[in-house]
Design an enzyme around this catalytic site. Sequence first.
Site, mmCIF file in Angstrom:
data_model
loop_
_atom_site.group_PDB
_atom_site.id
_atom_site.type_symbol
_atom_site.label_atom_id
_atom_site.label_comp_id
_atom_site.label_asym_id
_atom_site.label_seq_id
_atom_site.Cartn_x
_atom_site.Cartn_y
_atom_site.Cartn_z
ATOM 1 N N SER A 29 -6.659 32.478 1.723
ATOM 2 C CA SER A 29 -8.070 32.697 2.061
ATOM 3 C C SER A 29 -8.558 34.040 1.556
ATOM 4 O O SER A 29 -7.984 35.081 1.890
ATOM 5 C CB SER A 29 -8.274 32.679 3.576
ATOM 6 O OG SER A 29 -7.905 31.454 4.106
ATOM 7 N N HIS A 60 -12.055 28.871 -0.331
ATOM 8 C CA HIS A 60 -11.059 28.361 -1.279
ATOM 9 C C HIS A 60 -11.764 27.563 -2.370
ATOM 10 O O HIS A 60 -12.601 26.712 -2.072
ATOM 11 C CB HIS A 60 -10.068 27.433 -0.574
ATOM 12 C CG HIS A 60 -9.164 28.120 0.383
ATOM 13 N ND1 HIS A 60 -7.870 28.448 0.076
ATOM 14 C CD2 HIS A 60 -9.357 28.548 1.636
ATOM 15 C CE1 HIS A 60 -7.315 29.051 1.116
ATOM 16 N NE2 HIS A 60 -8.191 29.129 2.076
ATOM 17 N N HIS A 82 -4.040 23.012 3.985
ATOM 18 C CA HIS A 82 -3.506 23.421 5.281
ATOM 19 C C HIS A 82 -3.235 22.210 6.161
ATOM 20 O O HIS A 82 -3.974 21.222 6.115
ATOM 21 C CB HIS A 82 -4.502 24.328 6.008
ATOM 22 C CG HIS A 82 -4.840 25.596 5.287
ATOM 23 N ND1 HIS A 82 -5.847 25.669 4.355
ATOM 24 C CD2 HIS A 82 -4.288 26.834 5.364
ATOM 25 C CE1 HIS A 82 -5.904 26.911 3.882
ATOM 26 N NE2 HIS A 82 -4.973 27.640 4.469
ATOM 27 N N TYR A 84 -3.806 22.110 9.274
ATOM 28 C CA TYR A 84 -4.913 21.929 10.236
ATOM 29 C C TYR A 84 -6.078 21.149 9.648
ATOM 30 O O TYR A 84 -6.957 20.681 10.371
ATOM 31 C CB TYR A 84 -5.405 23.284 10.784
ATOM 32 C CG TYR A 84 -6.005 24.230 9.769
ATOM 33 C CD1 TYR A 84 -7.250 23.989 9.188
ATOM 34 C CD2 TYR A 84 -5.322 25.372 9.388
ATOM 35 C CE1 TYR A 84 -7.786 24.845 8.253
ATOM 36 C CE2 TYR A 84 -5.850 26.253 8.454
ATOM 37 C CZ TYR A 84 -7.081 25.978 7.887
ATOM 38 O OH TYR A 84 -7.601 26.828 6.953
ATOM 39 N N ALA A 112 -3.888 35.335 4.254
ATOM 40 C CA ALA A 112 -4.532 36.243 5.194
ATOM 41 C C ALA A 112 -3.883 35.981 6.545
ATOM 42 O O ALA A 112 -3.660 34.821 6.904
ATOM 43 C CB ALA A 112 -6.027 35.964 5.256
ATOM 44 N N MET A 210 -1.742 30.516 9.477
ATOM 45 C CA MET A 210 -1.764 29.054 9.571
ATOM 46 C C MET A 210 -1.287 28.378 8.279
ATOM 47 O O MET A 210 -1.703 27.249 7.987
ATOM 48 C CB MET A 210 -3.192 28.583 9.892
ATOM 49 C CG MET A 210 -3.799 29.254 11.125
ATOM 50 S SD MET A 210 -5.496 28.736 11.384
ATOM 51 C CE MET A 210 -6.051 29.926 12.620
ATOM 52 N N SER A 211 -0.441 29.051 7.528
ATOM 53 C CA SER A 211 -0.039 28.480 6.225
ATOM 54 C C SER A 211 1.344 28.986 5.821
ATOM 55 O O SER A 211 2.118 29.451 6.644
ATOM 56 C CB SER A 211 -1.067 28.881 5.159
ATOM 57 O OG SER A 211 -1.002 30.280 4.910
ATOM 58 N N ASN A 234 -7.076 40.936 10.200
ATOM 59 C CA ASN A 234 -7.618 41.249 11.537
ATOM 60 C C ASN A 234 -6.423 41.536 12.441
ATOM 61 O O ASN A 234 -5.301 41.155 12.115
ATOM 62 C CB ASN A 234 -8.384 40.032 12.083
ATOM 63 C CG ASN A 234 -7.503 38.784 12.137
ATOM 64 O OD1 ASN A 234 -7.301 38.117 11.113
ATOM 65 N ND2 ASN A 234 -6.954 38.478 13.290
ATOM 66 N N HIS A 246 -13.577 33.748 11.252
ATOM 67 C CA HIS A 246 -13.166 33.565 9.860
ATOM 68 C C HIS A 246 -13.903 34.520 8.918
ATOM 69 O O HIS A 246 -13.344 34.947 7.902
ATOM 70 C CB HIS A 246 -13.407 32.103 9.449
ATOM 71 C CG HIS A 246 -12.856 31.737 8.100
ATOM 72 N ND1 HIS A 246 -11.494 31.789 7.827
ATOM 73 C CD2 HIS A 246 -13.457 31.316 6.970
ATOM 74 C CE1 HIS A 246 -11.312 31.417 6.554
ATOM 75 N NE2 HIS A 246 -12.480 31.124 6.015
HETATM 76 N N1 HPA Z 1 -4.198 34.087 13.632
HETATM 77 C C1 HPA Z 1 -3.852 33.013 12.909
HETATM 78 N N2 HPA Z 1 -4.159 32.880 11.624
HETATM 79 C C2 HPA Z 1 -4.857 33.862 11.038
HETATM 80 C C3 HPA Z 1 -5.252 35.011 11.732
HETATM 81 C C4 HPA Z 1 -4.909 35.127 13.109
HETATM 82 O O1 HPA Z 1 -5.220 36.108 13.800
HETATM 83 N N3 HPA Z 1 -5.926 35.798 10.842
HETATM 84 C C5 HPA Z 1 -5.928 35.138 9.650
HETATM 85 N N4 HPA Z 1 -5.278 33.965 9.765
#
Ligand code: HPA
Length: 274
Positions: A29, A60, A82, A84, A112, A210-211, A234, A246
């Site tokens: 991302s 993306h 992904h 998800y 990310a 998440m990847s 973050n 996001h």
């Molecule tokens: N949690 C899960 N996936 C993420 C995060 C997070 O804080 N930041 C970017 N992808």
Amino acid sequence: MLQQQISEAVACIREKFTEQPSVGLILGSGLGMLADEITNPVKISYDSIPNFPESTVEGHAGQLVLGELNGLTVIAMQGRFHYYEGYGLDVVTFPVRVMKALGVETLLVTNAAGGVNTSFIPGDLMLITDHINNTAQNPLIGPNNPALGVRFPDMSTAYDRNLQAIARDVAADLQLNLKEGVYVWNTGPTYETPAEIKMLQAIGGDAVGMSTVPEVIVARHAGMDVLGISCISNMAAGILDQPLNHEEVIETTEKVRESFLALVKAVLERIGAQ
Ligand code: HPA
């Protein structure tokens, strides 16, 4: 069956790009701009490749970019699939199988991720030294095809030590403060609760996303060497008293653009010189 699907995708790509890529890049991302640095690029949108699904997530582009980058022939995924999004893990990891069949031996995965380690700050880059699969999912569940890899793959050096050493060296040369740590895979799409982040701290996680883990598992199954780099976009839930979104993730990746590009390009140059 899977081999047939791989061959169809490979044939389509080879029709458009005849050289053999040695390095594969999966761009997470907000990190897809790395593919814009590829010279003499051949771009192939995912929806025009047999057996590739369409990518749906914001941030993306959804295409393969093949060409030259810092002296190497590379194949980059500008956008990944992904779990998800609703794809099976066989679909999520299919491009890695295709890269292997095209001749790729080294896979560079990026993402990310949320910072779980409180010594990190948003904008840090983290060398992935290991991972924790926190999902109870695995892309290799099901019958094993011995032509693609062994039934019980070793994961004790999922992230190649030599490639890690190169990344550390290059970061030092660039005077870039490269953090290191363990990446935890959660399925998403929800971000974590503060209680879940406390648990991830307790079990040894440094970043969460998440990847990446499904692709790394398949790459190791296929015998590829892996280098992983997370952009800490973050701080994970509960570490700061603020909600996650996001947009923040994408904004931070834009801020680290220069250091991310410099690191990856210098790593590639060093790999090419080996
Ligand atoms: N949690 C899960 N996936 C993420 C995060 C997070 O804080 N930041 C970017 N992808």
